[in-house]
Design an enzyme around this catalytic site. Structure first.
Site, short mmCIF file in Angstrom:
data_model
loop_
_atom_site.label_atom_id
_atom_site.label_comp_id
_atom_site.label_asym_id
_atom_site.label_seq_id
_atom_site.Cartn_x
_atom_site.Cartn_y
_atom_site.Cartn_z
CG HIS A 32 8.74 32.11 11.41
ND1 HIS A 32 9.16 31.87 10.33
CD2 HIS A 32 7.92 32.99 10.78
CE1 HIS A 32 8.60 31.25 9.32
NE2 HIS A 32 7.53 32.70 9.27
CG ASP A 34 7.35 36.01 8.37
OD1 ASP A 34 7.18 35.15 7.57
OD2 ASP A 34 6.52 36.33 9.48
CG MET A 36 7.07 39.81 4.16
SD MET A 36 5.05 40.03 5.08
CE MET A 36 5.55 41.49 6.54
CG HIS A 65 8.61 32.65 5.37
ND1 HIS A 65 6.98 33.01 5.10
CD2 HIS A 65 9.02 32.09 3.78
CE1 HIS A 65 6.72 32.48 4.38
NE2 HIS A 65 7.92 32.50 3.63
CG MET A 67 6.81 35.34 2.55
SD MET A 67 5.14 36.26 3.05
CE MET A 67 5.81 36.40 4.97
N GLY A 144 -2.62 37.34 11.85
CA GLY A 144 -3.46 37.31 12.42
C GLY A 144 -4.53 37.11 11.40
#
Length: 217
Positions: A32, A34, A36, A65, A67, A144
Site C-alpha cells: 500500500h 499513500d 498525499m 491510494h 489522498m 499510527g
C-alpha cells in the site's frame, strides 16, 4: 482469510528496499502506497517517481491510494509509473466517475475511497465501475491512529450492497488495523487489510502479517 497490504508510510525510509523485501518474503499480497499532497490532507508524501522506482523490486500488487485534490490531473502519471490499483477519494473530486474511467481506460484496477465521515451512499452510483473500495477506518493523512469502531457498520452496509447487486469488488480497510481490530472488519465483509505501524514497527514484520492472517481464518 484476509489479504494483507503493508503500508510503506510506516516503513524505514532509509532502508525502504529492505523493508519492502521483508514483507514481500512474508507473503503480503499487496503493497500500500499513500500519496498525499498537503492539500487534501496536511501531510506530503510520495509521487509517481517513487512508484516507478519500487515497481522493479517487487512483484507485489502496488496499491496506490491518492489522498490528492483533483486526482484526475495526475492519474496518467501513476498509471505510467506501474501502479496495479489506484484509489481516489470521492471527497477529493467533483468528477469521481471521470476519474475512475481514466484509471480503467489506463488498464489499471480502479478503487474508490471514503473517509470516516462519508456515507456509503456517496459512492453507490460508481460501485459498478470499481475493482476495490477502501473504507478509511481512521481520518486520513497520518499513520499510527486508533481504529474507529463505527467503521464496522459501514463495511457491513457496503458488503450487503455488494451481495444484493452481485458486485465483485474487494473491500479494503485502512487505519488502526492489527490482529484484534481486523476481526470484526473481516466478519463484516472486509477482504483486504492495510496495516502500517503494526507491521513495520515490529521486530519481525512477518510475524505481524501472519497474526492478521491467523485472526481472520
Amino acid at each position: 482469510m484476509i489479504k494483507v497490504a503493508p503500508s510503506i508510510l510506516s516503513a524505514d525510509y532509509v532502508n525502504l528496499q529492505k523493508d519492502i523485501e521483508k514483507v514481500d518474503k512474508a507473503g503480503a499480497e499487496l503493497l500500500h502506497i499513500d500519496v498525499m499532497d498537503g492539500t487534501f490532507v496536511p501531510s506530503i508524501s510520495y509521487g509517481p517517481g517513487f512508484v516507478k522506482a519500487i515497481r522493479p523490486i517487487t512483484k507485489m500488487v502496488l496499491d496506490v491510494h491518492l489522498m490528492v485534490q483533483n486526482p484526475e490531473h495526475i492519474l496518467p502519471m501513476f498509471i505510467d509509473a506501474g501502479a496495479d490499483i489506484i484509489g481516489v477519494q470521492v471527497e477529493a473530486t467533483q468528477h469521481i466517475h471521470r476519474a475512475l474511467q481514466i484509471i480503467k481506460n489506463g488498464g489499471v484496477k480502479a478503487e474508490v475511497v471514503i473517509n470516516p465521515g462519508t456515507p456509503v451512499s456517496a459512492i453507490e452510483p460508481v460501485l459498478h465501475m470499481v475493482d476495490q473500495v477502501l473504507i478509511m477506518t481512521v481520518n486520513p493523512g497520518f499513520g499510527g491512529q486508533k481504529f474507529l469502531p463505527e467503521s464496522v457498520e459501514k463495511i457491513a452496509q457496503l458488503n450487503e450492497i455488494k451481495k444484493q447487486k452481485g458486485y465483485d469488488f474487494d473491500i479494503e480497510i485502512d487505519g488502526g488495523i492489527n490482529n484484534e481490530t481486523v476481526v470484526d472488519c473481516y466478519k463484516a465483509g472486509a477482504t483486504v487489510a492495510v496495516a502500517g505501524s503494526y507491521v513495520f514497527n515490529a521486530d519481525d514484520p512477518a510475524d505481524r502479517i501472519e497474526a492478521i492472517r491467523q485472526a481472520t481464518k
